[in-house]
Design an enzyme around this catalytic site. Structure first.
Site, PDB file in Angstrom:
ATOM      1  N   LYS A  35      61.333   6.633  46.782  1.00 40.62           N
ATOM      2  CA  LYS A  35      61.363   7.349  45.621  1.00 40.62           C
ATOM      3  C   LYS A  35      60.030   6.898  44.880  1.00 40.62           C
ATOM      4  O   LYS A  35      59.393   5.954  45.146  1.00 40.62           O
ATOM      5  CB  LYS A  35      62.453   6.936  44.417  1.00 40.62           C
ATOM      6  N   ARG A 133      75.791   2.641  35.511  1.00 42.54           N
ATOM      7  CA  ARG A 133      74.611   3.481  35.811  1.00 42.54           C
ATOM      8  C   ARG A 133      74.954   4.844  36.087  1.00 42.54           C
ATOM      9  O   ARG A 133      74.999   5.682  35.419  1.00 42.54           O
ATOM     10  CB  ARG A 133      73.471   2.664  36.387  1.00 42.54           C
ATOM     11  N   HIS A 162      76.080   0.318  44.007  1.00 46.61           N
ATOM     12  CA  HIS A 162      74.662  -0.471  43.786  1.00 46.61           C
ATOM     13  C   HIS A 162      75.165  -1.449  42.995  1.00 46.61           C
ATOM     14  O   HIS A 162      75.924  -1.596  42.107  1.00 46.61           O
ATOM     15  CB  HIS A 162      73.963   0.587  43.243  1.00 46.61           C
ATOM     16  N   ARG A 218      69.786   0.102  52.239  1.00 48.42           N
ATOM     17  CA  ARG A 218      68.801   1.036  51.412  1.00 48.42           C
ATOM     18  C   ARG A 218      67.580   0.329  51.104  1.00 48.42           C
ATOM     19  O   ARG A 218      67.339  -0.064  49.933  1.00 48.42           O
ATOM     20  CB  ARG A 218      69.631   1.446  50.168  1.00 48.42           C
ATOM     21  N   TYR A 258      37.576  -4.789  22.833  1.00 44.24           N
ATOM     22  CA  TYR A 258      38.238  -4.583  21.747  1.00 44.24           C
ATOM     23  C   TYR A 258      38.961  -5.782  20.770  1.00 44.24           C
ATOM     24  O   TYR A 258      39.654  -6.841  21.343  1.00 44.24           O
ATOM     25  CB  TYR A 258      39.522  -3.541  21.753  1.00 44.24           C
ATOM     26  N   CYS A 305      40.964  -2.262  28.598  1.00 39.94           N
ATOM     27  CA  CYS A 305      40.766  -0.834  28.078  1.00 39.94           C
ATOM     28  C   CYS A 305      41.509   0.156  29.088  1.00 39.94           C
ATOM     29  O   CYS A 305      42.309  -0.090  29.928  1.00 39.94           O
ATOM     30  CB  CYS A 305      39.396  -0.583  27.878  1.00 39.94           C
ATOM     31  N   MET A 306      41.452   1.339  28.495  1.00 36.93           N
ATOM     32  CA  MET A 306      41.811   2.438  29.068  1.00 36.93           C
ATOM     33  C   MET A 306      41.546   2.572  30.477  1.00 36.93           C
ATOM     34  O   MET A 306      42.168   2.922  31.514  1.00 36.93           O
ATOM     35  CB  MET A 306      42.098   3.770  28.371  1.00 36.93           C
ATOM     36  N   ASP A 307      39.964   2.494  30.650  1.00 39.52           N
ATOM     37  CA  ASP A 307      39.707   2.996  31.919  1.00 39.52           C
ATOM     38  C   ASP A 307      38.638   1.592  32.628  1.00 39.52           C
ATOM     39  O   ASP A 307      37.964   1.979  33.474  1.00 39.52           O
ATOM     40  CB  ASP A 307      38.476   4.117  31.503  1.00 39.52           C
TER      41      ASP A 307
HETATM   42  C1  PLP Z   1      65.910   2.406  44.243  1.00 38.68           C
HETATM   43  C2  PLP Z   1      67.197   2.209  44.791  1.00 38.68           C
HETATM   44  C3  PLP Z   1      67.093   1.391  45.778  1.00 38.68           C
HETATM   45  C4  PLP Z   1      66.112   0.356  46.573  1.00 38.68           C
HETATM   46  O1  PLP Z   1      66.115  -0.760  46.020  1.00 38.68           O
HETATM   47  P1  PLP Z   1      65.123  -1.744  46.126  1.00 38.68           P
HETATM   48  O2  PLP Z   1      65.195  -2.994  45.097  1.00 38.68           O
HETATM   49  O3  PLP Z   1      63.831  -1.361  45.894  1.00 38.68           O
HETATM   50  O4  PLP Z   1      65.466  -2.343  47.532  1.00 38.68           O
HETATM   51  C5  PLP Z   1      68.451   1.278  46.594  1.00 38.68           C
HETATM   52  N1  PLP Z   1      69.496   2.008  46.363  1.00 38.68           N
HETATM   53  C6  PLP Z   1      69.351   2.673  45.178  1.00 38.68           C
HETATM   54  C7  PLP Z   1      70.641   3.573  44.539  1.00 38.68           C
HETATM   55  C8  PLP Z   1      68.278   3.078  44.584  1.00 38.68           C
HETATM   56  O5  PLP Z   1      68.176   3.583  43.454  1.00 38.68           O
END
Ligand code: PLP
Length: 362
Positions: A35, A133, A162, A218, A258, A305-307
């Site tokens: 992701k 969540r 999770h 995951r 700055y 700075c920004m850049d």
């Molecule tokens: C992002 C995510 C992960 C991966 O998490 P890490 O801490 O980067 O391994 C696993 N499961 C779900 C549901 C996530 O949203």
């Protein structure tokens, strides 16, 4: 091309993947999380490398992220970790996406989309065991399962939760989540579902809680960076680099950037780098971070700075215009260290690497 780039070592990514695979052992499938543009590394390139290394599935946050991978011809199952909206069901079914499911409206939309394309759509039921969540709350589970039983064109292929606090010293919360999850799995099975996959572990729990692995893990961050105090020999995948575009010798008492938040205490050599907070190099790093050049570290001086960002290279007499500087990813400055200087975590530093930063794949 502006001389600010991210070197992405796909070999290191595959190496990290293989370490995860070894760690979880045979019989545990791997859903590699790509992701947020592969945690800033470039979702398509990262996914191709992970497919080559043998990942079983990919995980993204949104339908758009999944479509990007489909458009590039990646045909593995893709899990929508953030779920989806009912109006996305058709696209999801047509493109072999596997949503995490926690809303009955989405379940109905998925069922309808599956029915009109004449297939059975699969999903993973998400249960909220304490993250607060996404997921079906335990007290709503029985009603939810009742609602699902009316939908004949969808099949539960997995159940997940999770873990919220797998990184804290105390393991109590994680253990409570895991035992709650097992109990809820019993409820799910009692309603006639036979999910192939049960899963709970992301990176930290892959390392810390072997009994959280179940049928599928995951991994996200663990694929991309070495972590802090790891026994695993993970390699950093991204090196953020730039080149000095101007060098100036200034006397003691010279304010830099700055607001002059840094004032030279001695005659100094200040180098300017073409990278700033709009590239993901956070302003919080002003007067805090170190960069690496010629095998030494040099401090960031004054406000980022920004850049542009200035560094004090007085103690690196070899420094010249055009020299390569590493902002993180080598043995002197890790992304974890940069994250600590910015009061954040490596996930944030990697994933905000800006669009302007060209990714170069090794
Ligand atoms: C992002 C995510 C992960 C991966 O998490 P890490 O801490 O980067 O391994 C696993 N499961 C779900 C549901 C996530 O949203």
């Amino acid at each position: 091309m502006r001389p600010t780039w991210a070197e992405i070592d796909l070999g290191a990514l595959q190496h990290n993947f293989m370490l995860v695979k070894e760690l979880v052992g045979v019989g545990v499938s791997i859903l590699s999380v790509v992701k947020a543009d592969g945690y800033g590394h470039g979702a398509v390139e990262v996914s191709k490398a992970l497919v080559e290394a043998g990942t079983d599935m990919l995980g993204v946050a949104t339908v758009e992220e999944a479509m990007e991978l489909r458009d590039y011809g990646i045909d593995l199952p893709i899990m929508l970790l953030g779920g989806m909206r009912p109006e996305e069901a058709e696209l999801a079914v047509q493109n072999n996406m596997v949503p995490c499911l926690f809303s009955i409206d989405v379940a109905r939309a998925l069922d309808k989309a599956a029915s009109s394309s004449g297939c059975k759509a699969i999903y993973h039921l998400k249960i909220d065991t304490g993250m607060t969540r996404l997921g079906v709350r335990p007290e709503e589970l029985t009603d939810f399962l009742g609602g699902l039983s009316e939908l004949k064109n969808i099949r539960m292929d997995g159940v997940l939760t999770h873990l919220a606090s797998a990184f804290t010293e105390s393991t109590d919360y994680t253990e409570a989540q895991l035992s709650g999850f097992l109990q809820h799995l019993g409820t799910v099975r009692a309603h006639g579902h036979d999910p192939r996959y049960t899963h709970s572990a992301s990176s930290i729990s892959i390392k810390r809680f072997p009994h959280s692995h179940m049928d599928l893990v995951r991994p996200g961050i663990i694929l991309y960076t070495e972590g802090e105090s790891d026994s695993l020999e993970l390699r950093p995948v991204m090196k953020l680099k730039s080149r000095i575009i101007q060098l100036r010798r200034v006397p003691a008492g010279t304010p830099v950037s700055y607001g002059g938040t840094f004032v030279t205490a001695r005659p100094s050599v200040i180098a300017t780098l073409p990278i700033g907070y709009a590239d993901g190099y956070l302003r919080k790093l002003s007067n805090r971070a170190l960069v690496s050049l010629h095998g030494k570290t040099s401090p960031v001086t004054g406000a980022v700075c920004m850049d542009l960002t200035m560094v004090d290279v007085t103690d690196v007499p070899a420094a010249r215009v055009g020299d390569e500087v590493t902002l993180f990813g080598d043995s002197l400055v890790s992304v974890e260290q940069v994250a600590a200087w910015a009061d954040t975590i490596s996930y944030e530093i990697l994933s905000i690497t800006g669009k302007r930063v060209q990714r170069i794949y090794l």
